[in-house]
Structures are given as C-alpha cells and as structure tokens.
Design an enzyme around this catalytic site. Structure first.
Site, short mmCIF file in Angstrom:
data_model
loop_
_atom_site.label_atom_id
_atom_site.label_comp_id
_atom_site.label_asym_id
_atom_site.label_seq_id
_atom_site.Cartn_x
_atom_site.Cartn_y
_atom_site.Cartn_z
N HIS A 185 0.81 -1.23 0.00
CA HIS A 185 0.00 0.00 0.00
C HIS A 185 0.84 1.28 0.00
O HIS A 185 2.03 1.24 0.23
CB HIS A 185 -1.03 0.00 1.14
CG HIS A 185 -0.47 0.06 2.53
ND1 HIS A 185 -1.24 0.39 3.61
CD2 HIS A 185 0.77 -0.18 3.02
CE1 HIS A 185 -0.51 0.35 4.70
NE2 HIS A 185 0.71 0.02 4.38
N GLU A 186 0.19 2.37 -0.36
CA GLU A 186 0.85 3.69 -0.46
C GLU A 186 2.04 3.67 -1.41
O GLU A 186 3.07 4.29 -1.14
CB GLU A 186 1.31 4.17 0.93
CG GLU A 186 0.29 4.08 2.05
CD GLU A 186 -0.99 4.86 1.77
OE1 GLU A 186 -1.02 5.69 0.86
OE2 GLU A 186 -1.99 4.58 2.46
#
Lengths: 603, 603
Positions: free
Chosen positions: A443-444
C-alpha cells in the site's frame, strides 16, 4: 507495557540522538518542553496498554464484517478510539488557530509509534484521518475548512484516501471515476474505489473521503485528475449533519493481516451521484494527494517499524525465558538447560531484529524531525531552509517507507524463528505481526514504485540537489564519528560502502545516453534496498556516536548496558548487514538488463 | 492443472537433466520404464487436480477442529486420501516382497511434489506415513513388520513421529516420556508429546506412533533414548484391530498456515500406560529416528519447493493477465495499458521466483536420485558405491531441507507482491502459500540446527569425505560446462564463488584450534545459506548444460523457448543471486564472534 516498545530507547532517540528540546527554541514550538512530552508519553503508553493492545489479537481473530450494508467491528475498537479522541490527541500536531496543540511532528510520530506497537490496525484510523485533515488544511478553501477540518481535528469525523480502482492501482492515470460539475459549484461523482481503508464503519460521526476523479473533458492521464471532498453524510453550513450522501459500501476485502483496519470497496453515485467538492484547482488532484501520500509513506514506514519492534521485544522476552539445550562446550547431558538467548544463533537473530527495529525507528523519527524543521523555517519565513528540508525529506521518503517494510518484515520472520514451533501458532502474537507487516510493501505505493521514485525522480531532481543534501548530512555525521577513535572501523565501513554507492550511481547515470532510461531503471528495486541500507547504516552511526559520548556519564548499570548495546549493534550492522549491498551495487553499476530483456515466453 | 506445476519442467528434470530411465537398467528397477512413469504422472496429475487442489483453500479456512476428544476434518480430505490409497500409491516405493511397486524414489518424490503443489497440507499425511513404514521396514523385527508394516504400505494405517515435548524441541536429549518394560516384552509408555502432525484423526483405520522415550535407568542424554511403536488401536496377532491403546488427544495447535495437517498434543499413558514395542536396540532410538528424519528433511525441502513453485506459476499467470500502466517510453496516457509482465520489475520478480522454484526442484530430485543410486548399489552388493551415495546425501540433506525453506518462502513473498493488493487478500491463494511455507524452517530440525549439522558435522565427517565427494561431483559438471562456450560466463561465476566457499571453509577450520568450536559454529546459519546458494548454482549449471545441448533439437517453438528460458534463468542466478554469498563468506572467513560475544544485557 509488555514487550511492545522500549521507553528508554524512545527517549534516547528523541532527546539524545535527535534533539526535540531544541525544537522548542523555535517560535512554533516555544510553549513545549520535555516535561510536556513525557506527560504525553505517559498518557499514550497507558492508553496503548490498557485500550489498544488488549484487543489487537481479538480484532485479528474476529475481523470486521459486512452486515446489511454496514461494517460491524468489535466494540473494543471504538472504545479505544473514543478514549483517543477524548484525550484530544487527534489535534496534536495542528496549529493553535485550528484548535490544535501545535506539538512537534517528531513527538506526534513517536506517540503514533507507541500506539502502533500496541495495535497497528486500530491506530490506522486516526493516522488516515490525520492525513485527510492535513490535506484539507493545506488545500481546502475557507468553507471546506470550516465544514470538514474542525470535526476531523476534533476526531468527530474520520477520513479516507480514495485513489485506487480495481483496474487502476499503481497506474492512477487510468482511474474512471467521473465528477460532473453542478450549478451550485459542487460536483456529482460516479465510480467505484478499491482498497479503501476505513471506508465504512460506525467509529465516527462521519467519514470524509478524499476522492480522485476526472471532470468530463479533462485531458487523459494524471493531468486530468482532480481531488474531491466527498462526505459520507453531507454537512450543513452550520456544521450539523445533513442527509446521507450517495456513498455506499460495495464490499470488504479479506486480508492476510492488518485485519482490524477495515478495507472496503466503495461505490460512489450508484443512485444518481455522490455530492463532492473540488479541492484547489482542477487537474491538480494527484499532486495534492501526493502531499498526503508522502506523509502516509512516512507513517507506513513507522508502522512497519512498530511491528518489527514489538516482534523483536516479544522474541527477546521469550528467548530469555525459554530453556533449551546446553552450550556447545557442555557435554554433560544431565546439566541444566540454558535460556535460548545464550545460543549464539538466537543472539544473532535478536541482534538482527534489533538492528532493523531500532534502525527503522531512528529513520522514521529523523524524517519526522525534518518535517518540524521545515515548519519552523516556514514559520520564521526562512524559505531557503524550508526548501532544503523539503529536498531532504523528498529523497528520504521512499527509503523511510520501503526500508522498514522490507527489513521489518524480515525481523518479524525471524521473531517467529526465535519462538520455534510456538511462534508458528496463533497462541503467540509474532505470526500476526508477520502477517500484518506483509502489507507494507504494497500500500501507499508498492516497492517497485518506491524504487522508481528514488532512482528515477528523487536522485536526479533539481540537478541532484536532494542527493547532494543527503550526502552533506551523512558526511557531517562521518566527520563527527572520525573524532571518536573507537568508531574507526564503523567509519571505514560506511565510507567504503557510501563510495561504492556514489560510484555506482554515477556509472548508472553515465550510461543513460547509451542504454536509455528503461535500462537505467531496470533494477531500481535493488538500488532502493542498497540505498536504504546505506541510510540506515548512517542512522546507526548517529546512534553509536551519541551512545559513545553518553557512555562515560551513564547513571547506572542498565544505562551503561544500553549504550554499549547501541554501540555493539552499530558494529553488527556495519559488519553483518551493510556489506550485503556490495553485490547488488556491482550488478547495478553494469546497468544489467537481463530481466528487462528476458523473453516472457521463456517463463 | 491450473498453475500448480509445469509438467514440461518435471519431464526436463526427470528425463533430461537426471536420467530416470537409466535407473531402469538396474536389477532393482528393471521392470519400469518411462511409459509407466508417465502413466503414473497422468494419474497423479488428475487426482491432484480433481481431489487435492479443490479443497486446499477450504481446509485452510476451515481447519481441523477438536470436538469431544476427536479431530473433525472436512470430508474432502478423507475423500482425496481414500482415492490416493485406492490407487495403491502408498506402496509406490516399497519392494515387491513387501507388496510394493518398487518404483524409483526419484519418481515417487516427483509424484509427491505434484500432490504438494496442489495441496501441501493433505499430502502431508501419506508423506509422514511413508516415513513410518520405511522406519519399521528398516528397524522393526519380523513380528512388528507383519503387524504394522503391511497395513501402512496398504494405506490402511497412517503414522506419526512423536519426538518433541513441550520442554524438549531442538533439545531431544531432554525428553521425559518414560517406557516401563513389561513381562511380555512390551513397554508401558507415559508422557506428553508436542507438535505431532496427524496425531489424531479418522482418516485411517489406525495410527502408528513412532515414539521416543526413555527406559528407566537409561543414561542421561540422547544415548538413553529408545524408539517405540505405539499404535492408537492395538493390533492382534492376526492383524485385526484390538482394543484402544492409552493414547489420547491433548489438544490441537492452531497454526498460521499448513492448517489442513492437523497438529496435536498427544498424551500417552494417562490411564495407566500406552502399550508400545521397542524397535531395535534400546538407547539407539534417536539414530533410528534420524533415518526417518533425514528422509523427512528431503520431503520438507520438496514441500517448500512445491509451494514456491505453485506461487510462481500463479503469479506468472496473473502477470500475464493483469494490465496496468505503460512502458516507460510510452508517454501517451490514452494508449492501452500493458500486461504487468511487461514491466521489468515484475519480470525480475518472476525470474527470481523461477530460479528459486525450479532450482529447488532440481535439488530435491537430485537427492531423490541419490537415494535410488544407493538402493541400486546395495541391491547389487556394491557397498563402496552405496557408501559414497550415503556420504553425498548426508551433506546435501541440510541444504535440501533449508535452502527451499529459505528461498521458497522468499518466492512466496514475491508472488504476493506480483499480485499487489489482491495478493494480500484471501481471495487469492498466494497469501496461503506464504503462510504455509513459513513452517518449513521450523519443523524437522530448525534452520539453526541445519546450519550446525552442515558445518559442525557433515562438512568434517569422515575426514571431509562428504565434502570432497560433493566437490568432485560439482567439478564434473563444471568440466562438462567448460566444453560449451556459451556457458563461459556462468562457469567463471560458479568457479569464482566455489573457490571463495572452499577458501572460507579452510580458513574457518584452521581457526578452530585458536578460537574454539563455538566460534567456528557461531555463524553456521550464514554458512548454510551461502553453501546452499552455491549448490543451487550448480543445479542451475546442470540445467543450463542440458538445455544448451537440447536447444538445437527443440521440436517446436515452445520447446525452444523452454530451453532458452532455462539458460537465461541460469545466467540470472549466477548474476543476481550467487554473488550475494560473497559478503557472508568474507564475514565467515574471519570467524567473527560478535554475536556470540554480545552481552545479553545490551538487548
């Protein structure tokens, strides 16, 4: 708190290696002091221990459920978050004029770290909401701020980032969500968003979604993306809650770990259109979002570190208690068994974890301090200084996100190994930490994206200004270390490998005209890991310098051991870890394109 | 079968790299042929696809439960195992006179691999039972064989290994289970055993436990350990089932992965004593058990490889389908997205997995072939040859167990990364493979134990005979590769690193008199990984030689691509993987004792 973090180490990082008290010399932070910070630490430590840690295993076992269009989460989560909100902590880092406490980010990140070591899933909700508030603070207009920012800072509203769609994850240019302008200046959004953490729940009065969407007629690609505020429940001008917006829960994603943070599919505008408000200028949505994303990347790194850290401390405690076998010299099978911490291989596994966990923490907090220095400079009108801090943070961000994700996960893998078979069972928390931490490379911005960001953007940007600045900072530390004779070996090691890194970078860049940018970036991920190791070696050298200087004035045996442990772990990192970058650097310096050239039919 | 294994690669390993047909020239295997093997593969592939794979996710989701003292397992497991037993496969490797098929172990391990790629948990039951049968075949007396061996070979009985106790895992010398001799020559056992896979279930008519216990008065340590056959249900002299033995289920261990293989706490003799039968001589239990353990270690390695392999193929299929982003050269955001397999970093992740999965398979099957060569030699009365094969297998066993456990797990970690967020959800199987594979460094001797076994025992045993034999074999391959010009770079790489390995080993040994055995073994785990990488580089060189020779006669484009892919993956391994051993070897050559010397107060 049992085995989640080490208060002594946190104090070392904040007051000895970094200098959070010096930040209080600034206009921005002049009202604060160590005393205030310590009081807050006490409070947070207690909350984390009493309210966050006790349900960490529970919310993993009984993850959020989708019941009649709603998300049902075990009540312990809301109880913990209510206490968090009650304490005023959501406002911790915001300015006084916004109703905040105007605390240094260094301190708020340290507090976030404490919460995350106790329960990474539950502490994700405020982390996300903080990012949303910060985004509206930076780019929202007056009206948007008055409607949404205050309740976010008060903790009454939570927030989300709605970027990805099923067909557009790393490739945000390909999002399809549309935002149709309305006569009143608002927009009606239609589209589906994927991987939305905290997308739906009853933990807060309202949920503020930050949604990337395209206004019809916008150009293709990222320049056609705009950013919208889309509340779950519409907010009236007087701040009271209005009618339900057209935002519905599409479903839940069932993850391997991080289960307490509900992850959702969100449908916008299935019944006509979700009302949204454009933030800033149209077409600049992604660049605004990147402010939040960059902030989130630092937090992701600290989250990964927190998992490594608690895994390390748990396995350390276990290794001191668990008895098994004898020393290799002891040939008497009827002698008593020894604690496994006495076995060299177990010690090595603990040392490896310690070097990752404490090295990662040093890096995360260093980045937090840069944010403060930047804010202090801005506040004081020192634009040049503010710009420098931005440049430095720019280049460290992909490292701060990816290094703890990579090596923190490795630490958690090793924590299981220290426990042996017990670690593989769900009766002990280390397998959960391992499952939780596997998320952080995804994620991110995936690891691959971080590599491209570092090598393709941050290294070269502004004529290499970020890279030069970073090298200057590292060289300052090395110069300082050179004054300490006992650190000579460490200095030599880091200098040697830094030179290799610089030389490799130069060789790679010199080949761009011949081999092209794709070849240059072909092994960006390997570069990212190698660069990260060099940066963390620097973090260890900083700690060793401080520890060496403080050692003579250690107040007791425990403190002496603490400092000596730091020095020895620095030595470990330089000897066992840093040399591992040599082989990938040698490969990188040749701009090897085997992987790029590999014919996919050959798989 | 979808994405679990590659039949073409398996054929390459069996018929082209290894020579299973040549084994059929021997007296032992003279009745067999490629045709028979292929028919069996067809059968097993179908069974694996139709009966094993479909419930792999299901048994993970709904793991075995402890209900009223019994273990309840979803019915699909028994259905699959019944079909397996019906097919006669439990007898596959046993001699004709025992009612077996007398198939080469190379073939039976390949078949086991197919089952494990489809469902590693369910296929563990027959694997364990096979080991128990083999143990009784080797060390049981006539009566024990007639009572227990036949039904094990027929698949009517399953078996377990009962070694560990809660206080004695790696340190088996410290087991407490007691075996009291009875007038009739049997023993009554009392004690509790931990981590017993397949300890209780209704999958078979009976369960035969191989239990390590101490006879009162036996000496302390491992020389006091004896091995007992303890059936769940006593067996009458005529082979019919008698009364229930005093063996009860204490509880289930709830694991992170490998959930379909029920793992139990077993109580022996809580109601007076469990009847057991001494195998072979008293006090030799552990050495007997080690036959089974060594066999199990090869199987653990193949199991770890099977998980890496299926993870690789799943992520490969996904990477071909999933579209995301554009090439770095393509600056038109309205152009179509490309399959992620076209992104270099994804290709690199697939290549890395391929090199681990197929390299691990080559190693596992190579070891299986050694077992056959040993059996053929014994059968033919060639004791010298049999001894040589034993020596070779001895040194490869810790590698065959630990290398796929280490790098197979890494492969599964990468498979998740290829899937991105989807890989982190339980909707896709890659997270399960990752959880399953984490076990393999723990059971059947932890990684630390394997390192000590390799460096402390196998490298030095019989005056280095095993090590010399292995080097001779590797040198034969290198000599062969030197005849092929296109492999020059690979030959240089492996020679260079092998020399470093040999030099390091020599330097370490030369320091034993000065620094002691504990210092010598201090970094045995790092040595294990480095040694393993060198061995797998050899496995890749063997594959590249075969592929290079076969390439000109490739029958079609697919075959040509297959061979070229093998050659390119060998090159990848030599360039991206093998050089990573340089730094740990440099460290090892100094007999660094930092970890050993680290003061535990410093943690």
């Amino acid at each position: 708190m049992p085995h989640t973090f080490n208060r002594r180490d946190l104090a070392f990082q904040l007051y000895e290696v970094l200098d959070v008290e010096k930040l209080c010399d600034s206009l921005r932070y002049q009202d604060h002091s160590k005393e205030i910070f310590e009081t807050l630490m006490d409070l947070v430590e207690r909350m984390a221990e009493e309210l966050f840690q006790p349900h960490a295993a529970m919310v993993d076992e009984k993850e959020p459920e989708f019941v009649d269009g709603r998300v049902v989460i075990i009540p312990e989560v809301k109880k913990a978050l209510d206490a968090y909100i009650e304490s005023g902590l959501p406002a911790a880092s915001f300015e006084y004029e916004l109703g905040g406490m105007q605390l240094p980010h260094l301190v708020t990140h340290a507090l976030g770290f404490i919460f995350a070591t106790a329960n990474v899933s539950t502490s994700a909700y405020p982390m996300l909401s903080h990012g949303v508030a910060n985004l509206i603070r930076a780019f929202g207009n007056k009206q948007q701020q008055s409607k949404f920012l205050k309740p976010l800072i008060e903790g009454r509203f939570f927030g989300t980032m709605c970027l990805s769609e099923t067909q557009a994850g790393s490739s945000l240019a390909d999002i399809k969500t549309k935002a149709e302008p309305q006569d009143d200046g608002s927009y009606l959004l239609q589209g589906n968003k994927m991987w939305i953490s905290g997308g739906e729940h009853d933990l807060s009065e309202n949920i503020i979604h930050m949604v990337l969407a395209k206004i019809p007629g916008a150009q293709a690609g990222i320049k056609g993306i705009s950013l919208f505020i889309v509340p779950k429940i519409r907010v009236n001008d007087d701040g009271s809650l209005g009618e339900r917006n057209d935002v519905t829960l599409g479903g839940l994603n069932h993850k391997m770990g991080y289960r307490g943070t509900v992850n959702t599919v969100m449908n916008f505008g299935e019944n006509g259109g979700a009302v949204g408000y454009l933030m800033g200028e149209a077409g600049k949505g992604l660049s605004y979002m990147f402010q939040m994303m960059n902030e989130a990347r630092i937090s992701v790194g600290i989250g990964a570190t927190s998992l490594a850290y608690t895994g390390y401390l748990h396995s350390l405690a276990y290794a001191k208690e668990r008895k098994q076998g004898r020393s290799l010299e002891d040939r008497d099978p009827s002698s008593a068994m020894i604690a496994i911490i006495e076995h060299t291989d177990v010690k090595r596994m603990l040392l490896q974890q310690k070097s990752y966990a404490e090295g990662g923490l040093a890096l995360g907090l260093y980045c937090a301090e840069i944010i403060d220095k930047k804010l202090i400079a801005s506040h004081a009108g020192d634009n040049e200084m503010a710009k420098q801090q931005t440049l430095l943070l720019d280049i460290l961000t992909p490292i701060a996100k990816s290094w703890p994700s990579e090596f923190g996960l490795r630490a958690n893998e090793i924590a299981i190994q220290v426990y042996g078979g017990y670690g593989y069972t769900r009766d002990y928390p280390v397998e959960r930490f391992y499952r939780d931490n596997r998320l952080n490379h995804i994620h991110e911005g995936t690891k691959g994206i971080q590599g491209l960001d570092l090598l393709g953007r941050k290294i070269t940007q502004h004529d290499g200004a970020s890279a030069k600045l970073l090298m200057t900072e590292i060289m300052k530390t090395i110069a300082q270390a050179k004054q300490i004779e006992s650190l000579t070996a460490c200095v030599n090691d880091i200098e040697y490998h830094l030179n290799a890194l610089l030389k490799t970078t130069g060789m790679m860049q010199s080949e761009i005209p011949n081999k092209g940018i794709s070849a240059y970036l072909a092994n960006a991920t390997l570069y990212l890991d190698a660069f990260g190791h060099a940066v963390v070696a620097w973090m260890w050298l900083r700690q060793a310098i401080t520890a060496t200087m403080k050692l003579p004035e250690a107040i007791n045996e425990a403190d002496k051991n603490f400092y000596q442990g730091k020095i020895n772990t620095c030595r470990y990192f330089m000897t066992y870890e840093l040399p591992n970058i040599k082989a990938p650097l040698a490969l990188l310096s040749q701009t090897d394109t085997q992987c790029m050239d590999f014919d996919v039919e050959g798989f």
